[in-house]
Scaffold this motif. Sequence first.
Motif, PDB file in Angstrom:
ATOM      1  N   VAL A  98       0.844  -1.207   0.000  1.00 55.69           N
ATOM      2  CA  VAL A  98       0.000   0.000   0.000  1.00 55.69           C
ATOM      3  C   VAL A  98       0.873   1.248   0.000  1.00 55.69           C
ATOM      4  N   LEU A  99       1.916   1.234   0.874  1.00 51.62           N
ATOM      5  CA  LEU A  99       2.821   2.390   0.924  1.00 51.62           C
ATOM      6  C   LEU A  99       3.560   2.580  -0.397  1.00 51.62           C
ATOM      7  N   VAL A 100       3.989   1.448  -0.992  1.00 47.38           N
ATOM      8  CA  VAL A 100       4.703   1.540  -2.275  1.00 47.38           C
ATOM      9  C   VAL A 100       3.801   2.131  -3.349  1.00 47.38           C
ATOM     10  N   LEU A 101       2.562   1.694  -3.370  1.00 50.50           N
ATOM     11  CA  LEU A 101       1.635   2.250  -4.355  1.00 50.50           C
ATOM     12  C   LEU A 101       1.465   3.751  -4.156  1.00 50.50           C
ATOM     13  N   VAL A 102       1.342   4.129  -2.878  1.00 47.09           N
ATOM     14  CA  VAL A 102       1.194   5.565  -2.592  1.00 47.09           C
ATOM     15  C   VAL A 102       2.438   6.326  -3.038  1.00 47.09           C
ATOM     16  N   LEU A 103       3.627   5.752  -2.692  1.00 42.81           N
ATOM     17  CA  LEU A 103       4.873   6.412  -3.081  1.00 42.81           C
ATOM     18  C   LEU A 103       5.030   6.486  -4.595  1.00 42.81           C
ATOM     19  N   VAL A 104       4.636   5.403  -5.277  1.00 36.26           N
ATOM     20  CA  VAL A 104       4.730   5.402  -6.743  1.00 36.26           C
ATOM     21  C   VAL A 104       3.856   6.492  -7.334  1.00 36.26           C
ATOM     22  N   LEU A 105       2.662   6.609  -6.797  1.00 36.39           N
ATOM     23  CA  LEU A 105       1.780   7.670  -7.294  1.00 36.39           C
ATOM     24  C   LEU A 105       2.391   9.047  -7.049  1.00 36.39           C
ATOM     25  N   VAL A 106       2.959   9.215  -5.827  1.00 30.91           N
ATOM     26  CA  VAL A 106       3.584  10.506  -5.511  1.00 30.91           C
ATOM     27  C   VAL A 106       4.768  10.769  -6.437  1.00 30.91           C
ATOM     28  N   LEU A 107       5.595   9.712  -6.649  1.00 32.76           N
ATOM     29  CA  LEU A 107       6.761   9.873  -7.524  1.00 32.76           C
ATOM     30  C   LEU A 107       6.350  10.188  -8.957  1.00 32.76           C
ATOM     31  N   VAL A 108       5.281   9.533  -9.409  1.00 37.59           N
ATOM     32  CA  VAL A 108       4.802   9.813 -10.768  1.00 37.59           C
ATOM     33  C   VAL A 108       4.391  11.269 -10.891  1.00 37.59           C
ATOM     34  N   LEU A 109       3.664  11.748  -9.872  1.00 37.49           N
ATOM     35  CA  LEU A 109       3.257  13.156  -9.901  1.00 37.49           C
ATOM     36  C   LEU A 109       4.478  14.079  -9.876  1.00 37.49           C
ATOM     37  N   VAL A 110       5.455  13.725  -9.001  1.00 32.84           N
ATOM     38  CA  VAL A 110       6.666  14.554  -8.913  1.00 32.84           C
ATOM     39  C   VAL A 110       7.426  14.538 -10.230  1.00 32.84           C
ATOM     40  N   LEU A 111       7.546  13.333 -10.842  1.00 32.91           N
ATOM     41  CA  LEU A 111       8.252  13.236 -12.117  1.00 32.91           C
ATOM     42  C   LEU A 111       7.561  14.049 -13.205  1.00 32.91           C
ATOM     43  N   VAL A 112       6.241  14.004 -13.196  1.00 34.51           N
ATOM     44  CA  VAL A 112       5.507  14.798 -14.192  1.00 34.51           C
ATOM     45  C   VAL A 112       5.804  16.278 -14.002  1.00 34.51           C
ATOM     46  N   LEU A 113       5.782  16.713 -12.729  1.00 33.89           N
ATOM     47  CA  LEU A 113       6.082  18.122 -12.459  1.00 33.89           C
ATOM     48  C   LEU A 113       7.522  18.470 -12.857  1.00 33.89           C
ATOM     49  N   VAL A 114       8.456  17.537 -12.511  1.00 39.48           N
ATOM     50  CA  VAL A 114       9.870  17.782 -12.854  1.00 39.48           C
ATOM     51  C   VAL A 114      10.055  17.848 -14.359  1.00 39.48           C
ATOM     52  N   LEU A 115       9.403  16.931 -15.086  1.00 38.18           N
ATOM     53  CA  LEU A 115       9.514  16.953 -16.543  1.00 38.18           C
ATOM     54  C   LEU A 115       8.982  18.253 -17.126  1.00 38.18           C
ATOM     55  N   VAL A 116       7.874  18.704 -16.566  1.00 41.83           N
ATOM     56  CA  VAL A 116       7.323  19.977 -17.045  1.00 41.83           C
ATOM     57  C   VAL A 116       8.314  21.107 -16.793  1.00 41.83           C
ATOM     58  N   LEU A 117       8.880  21.122 -15.559  1.00 45.73           N
ATOM     59  CA  LEU A 117       9.860  22.164 -15.239  1.00 45.73           C
ATOM     60  C   LEU A 117      11.098  22.063 -16.126  1.00 45.73           C
ATOM     61  N   VAL A 118      11.549  20.800 -16.359  1.00 49.84           N
ATOM     62  CA  VAL A 118      12.739  20.608 -17.208  1.00 49.84           C
ATOM     63  C   VAL A 118      12.470  21.092 -18.619  1.00 49.84           C
ATOM     64  N   LEU A 119      11.289  20.779 -19.136  1.00 54.83           N
ATOM     65  CA  LEU A 119      10.956  21.243 -20.483  1.00 54.83           C
ATOM     66  C   LEU A 119      10.952  22.767 -20.545  1.00 54.83           C
ATOM     67  N   VAL A 120      10.380  23.366 -19.499  1.00 51.34           N
ATOM     68  CA  VAL A 120      10.358  24.837 -19.467  1.00 51.34           C
ATOM     69  C   VAL A 120      11.778  25.385 -19.420  1.00 51.34           C
TER      70      VAL A 120
END
Length: 348
Positions: free
Chosen positions: A146-168
């Motif tokens: 359960v914790l891993v799933l939560v962390l994966v979701l959080v990491l996915v969100l963080v990665l999406v944000l990081v990718l957006v920032l990197v693209l910018v």
Amino acid sequence: MLLSSLLVLVLVLVLVLVLVLVLVLVLVLVAVLVLVLVLVLVLVLVLVLVLVLVLVLVLVLVLVLVLVLVLVLVLVLVLVLVLVLVLVLVLVLVLVLVLVLVLVLVLVLVLVLVLVLVLVLVLVLVLVLVLVLVLVLVLVLVLVLVLVLVLVLVLVLVLVLVLVLVLVLVLVLVLVLVLVLVLVLVLVLVLVVVVVVVVVVASVVLVVVVVVVVVVVVVFAAVVVVAAPAATAAAAAVVVLLLVVLLLLPAASQLSFAGLQRHCSDYLRDTWLTLENVLQLLRVADQHGATSLRAEALAVIAANFDAVKKTEPWEEFLQTGMNPMLIQDLLQAVQSASVAAGRASTRF
């Protein structure tokens, strides 16, 4: 009568002597026989004694053998008794060991049974503990998943944000790099234009100066030739030619005219290189890259160093600033000339 009496007496005496000798011989023979008999008796006695001794020795040996046999029999009996005792003891020990082993085996069996019971109990406890641990692990794994799933979701969100920032950021950097490249290209073009203009202007100025100087010198030479006598005119022409060469050498060096530079250097080397002006020509050759003139000037100074160092230009040459490479080459040339001339060293 007397003679016959004497003869009779002599004969009687002779007979008596013969008889005496015969008696003596008989006595000697009797004595010899007696001695022989005595010796025979002695030998017989000795033989008898020897036989007696031999018999005694034989008896002694027989007695000794009998005693030895008796002792051997006694020892054999003793050994037999000892062996019997040892066998009895061994049998007793074997019986004791067998009894001990039986007791040990019984104890071991009892212990084994006890251990088996203990192991069974331990196994039961272990199984119970394992079941409990398995249940706990299952619960922990569920929580971890359960914790891993939560962390994966959080990491996915963080990665999406990081990718957006990197693209910018990449877009911003690309724009900045494009602007920088444009500015660099503009600056490079400006610098190239400035350098080209400066080089062209400098070349034109140098060419104009050289042409003006040459024209002035030629005019001066023409005037001198027209107004002066022939010898003075020739000397003036030579001086004018020297001035022309000295003016052309820097211009050829600045404009990289290798052929003109080499011709000027060779002319100065072959025509004007003397002990009086060797230092000035060495400085000119070093400044404007006249290699042949420079090498010849170094050779002249090295060969005539004792004379050159006494002149006034030498003092000026030492006091003014010099190229370090020129100093090193001059020292090497002087030292080589000193070694060739057989001198240990040369001082400036």
